[in-house]
Design a protein around this motif. Structure first.
Motif, short mmCIF file in Angstrom:
data_model
loop_
_atom_site.label_atom_id
_atom_site.label_comp_id
_atom_site.label_asym_id
_atom_site.label_seq_id
_atom_site.Cartn_x
_atom_site.Cartn_y
_atom_site.Cartn_z
N GLU A 258 33.48 -16.35 -25.99
CA GLU A 258 33.85 -17.23 -27.09
C GLU A 258 35.02 -16.63 -27.86
N VAL A 259 36.02 -17.45 -28.13
CA VAL A 259 37.14 -17.04 -28.97
C VAL A 259 36.76 -17.46 -30.39
N ILE A 260 36.70 -16.48 -31.28
CA ILE A 260 36.23 -16.72 -32.65
C ILE A 260 37.37 -16.44 -33.63
N PRO A 261 37.92 -17.48 -34.25
CA PRO A 261 38.96 -17.25 -35.26
C PRO A 261 38.41 -16.47 -36.45
N GLY A 262 39.28 -15.70 -37.08
CA GLY A 262 38.88 -14.94 -38.26
C GLY A 262 38.66 -15.84 -39.46
N PRO A 263 38.13 -15.28 -40.55
CA PRO A 263 37.86 -16.05 -41.76
C PRO A 263 39.12 -16.76 -42.26
N GLY A 264 38.98 -18.04 -42.58
CA GLY A 264 40.10 -18.83 -43.11
C GLY A 264 41.05 -19.35 -42.05
N MET A 265 40.83 -19.00 -40.80
CA MET A 265 41.69 -19.47 -39.71
C MET A 265 41.14 -20.78 -39.18
N PRO A 266 41.99 -21.66 -38.64
CA PRO A 266 41.51 -22.93 -38.10
C PRO A 266 40.56 -22.73 -36.91
N SER A 267 39.55 -23.57 -36.86
CA SER A 267 38.59 -23.49 -35.75
C SER A 267 39.23 -24.02 -34.47
N LEU A 268 38.69 -23.61 -33.34
CA LEU A 268 39.18 -24.13 -32.07
C LEU A 268 38.96 -25.64 -32.01
N GLU A 269 37.81 -26.08 -32.49
CA GLU A 269 37.48 -27.51 -32.47
C GLU A 269 38.52 -28.31 -33.25
N SER A 270 38.93 -27.81 -34.41
CA SER A 270 39.91 -28.55 -35.22
C SER A 270 41.27 -28.64 -34.53
N LEU A 271 41.53 -27.73 -33.60
CA LEU A 271 42.79 -27.72 -32.86
C LEU A 271 42.67 -28.43 -31.51
N GLY A 272 41.45 -28.89 -31.22
CA GLY A 272 41.23 -29.55 -29.93
C GLY A 272 41.25 -28.58 -28.76
N LEU A 273 40.85 -27.33 -29.00
CA LEU A 273 40.87 -26.29 -27.98
C LEU A 273 39.47 -25.79 -27.66
N THR A 274 39.35 -25.16 -26.51
CA THR A 274 38.12 -24.46 -26.14
C THR A 274 38.50 -23.03 -25.77
N SER A 275 37.50 -22.17 -25.70
CA SER A 275 37.76 -20.79 -25.27
C SER A 275 38.35 -20.79 -23.87
N LYS A 276 37.84 -21.67 -23.01
CA LYS A 276 38.37 -21.76 -21.64
C LYS A 276 39.87 -22.07 -21.66
N ASP A 277 40.30 -22.99 -22.54
CA ASP A 277 41.72 -23.31 -22.65
C ASP A 277 42.55 -22.07 -22.96
N LEU A 278 42.06 -21.23 -23.87
CA LEU A 278 42.82 -20.06 -24.30
C LEU A 278 42.83 -18.97 -23.23
N TYR A 279 41.75 -18.86 -22.48
CA TYR A 279 41.71 -17.88 -21.39
C TYR A 279 42.58 -18.32 -20.22
N ASN A 280 42.72 -19.62 -20.02
CA ASN A 280 43.49 -20.12 -18.88
C ASN A 280 44.93 -20.47 -19.23
N ALA A 281 45.33 -20.31 -20.50
CA ALA A 281 46.70 -20.62 -20.89
C ALA A 281 47.65 -19.71 -20.13
N ILE A 282 48.75 -20.26 -19.74
CA ILE A 282 49.74 -19.49 -19.00
C ILE A 282 50.45 -18.56 -19.97
N GLU A 283 50.55 -17.29 -19.56
CA GLU A 283 51.24 -16.31 -20.41
C GLU A 283 52.72 -16.68 -20.49
N PRO A 284 53.29 -16.56 -21.66
CA PRO A 284 54.71 -16.89 -21.80
C PRO A 284 55.58 -15.92 -21.02
N GLU A 285 56.58 -16.46 -20.37
CA GLU A 285 57.53 -15.61 -19.67
C GLU A 285 58.68 -15.27 -20.59
N ASN A 286 59.18 -14.09 -20.44
CA ASN A 286 60.37 -13.65 -21.18
C ASN A 286 60.22 -13.75 -22.69
#
Length: 179
Positions: free
Chosen positions: A33-61
């Motif tokens: 589970e990706v857990i935002p710190g206090p006062g940070m937006p929740s994954l749900e409010s951003l329309g994201l899941t932990s799976k989305d963040l683990y599978n996001a493509i790393e930025p190149e360059n």
């Protein structure tokens, strides 16, 4: 020779079957589970899941080297160390950095000495105020750039730990550690 290839293929097929298949990514139940710190937006409010963040493509360059103009001295130099806490898996650190990057220009502020910005698996991504007084802040994407510098440069066989300044703000230090 053909028999050897068939035998090898059969052994591989049996091994894959016994192991339940081969996958490059963990099953949905295995994503920490990706857990935002206090006062940070929740994954749900951003329309994201932990799976989305683990599978996001790393930025190149992505810019992880800060250009120092002649005559200017950086206020903070990247540190690659685990401070005795232990290093964290790259995927855990990257999931948090992907979360922070996704917040874009939202301000990531550190009102006092330290604040946890994100936790994922074994990784804790925190911000530190080294100015001493008052809040320091940067765009969350700039905090992510500092964190990406740690991931790209403080990597020991897939294990990460260290600290670096948020891009453009030597008073806000982002750390990736286990504790």
């Amino acid at each position: 020779m053909i028999l050897d290839k068939i035998s090898l293929s059969a052994v591989f097929l049996c091994a894959v079957t016994l192991l339940g298949g081969v996958s490059a990514f963990p099953s949905p139940e295995e994503y920490p589970e990706v857990i935002p710190g206090p006062g940070m937006p929740s994954l749900e409010s951003l329309g994201l899941t932990s799976k989305d963040l683990y599978n996001a493509i790393e930025p190149e360059n992505i810019l992880t080297i800060f250009i120092v103009q002649e005559g200017l001295v950086p206020r903070f130099t990247r540190i690659c160390t685990d401070n005795g806490c232990g290093r964290v898996p790259k995927a855990d650190a990257q999931a948090c950095i992907n979360y922070l990057r996704g917040l874009g220009s939202k301000r990531c502020g550190v009102p006092h000495e330290n604040i946890v910005m994100c936790r994922a698996g074994q990784a804790i991504v925190s911000g530190s105020n080294i100015r001493g007084g008052g809040e320091v802040s940067s765009a969350c994407s700039d905090v992510a750039t500092g964190g990406q510098g740690i991931i790209n440069n403080c990597n020991w066989g897939g294990k990460i730990a260290g600290a670096d300044a948020a891009y453009g703000n030597g008073d806000l230090i982002v750390s990736i550690e286990k504790c």
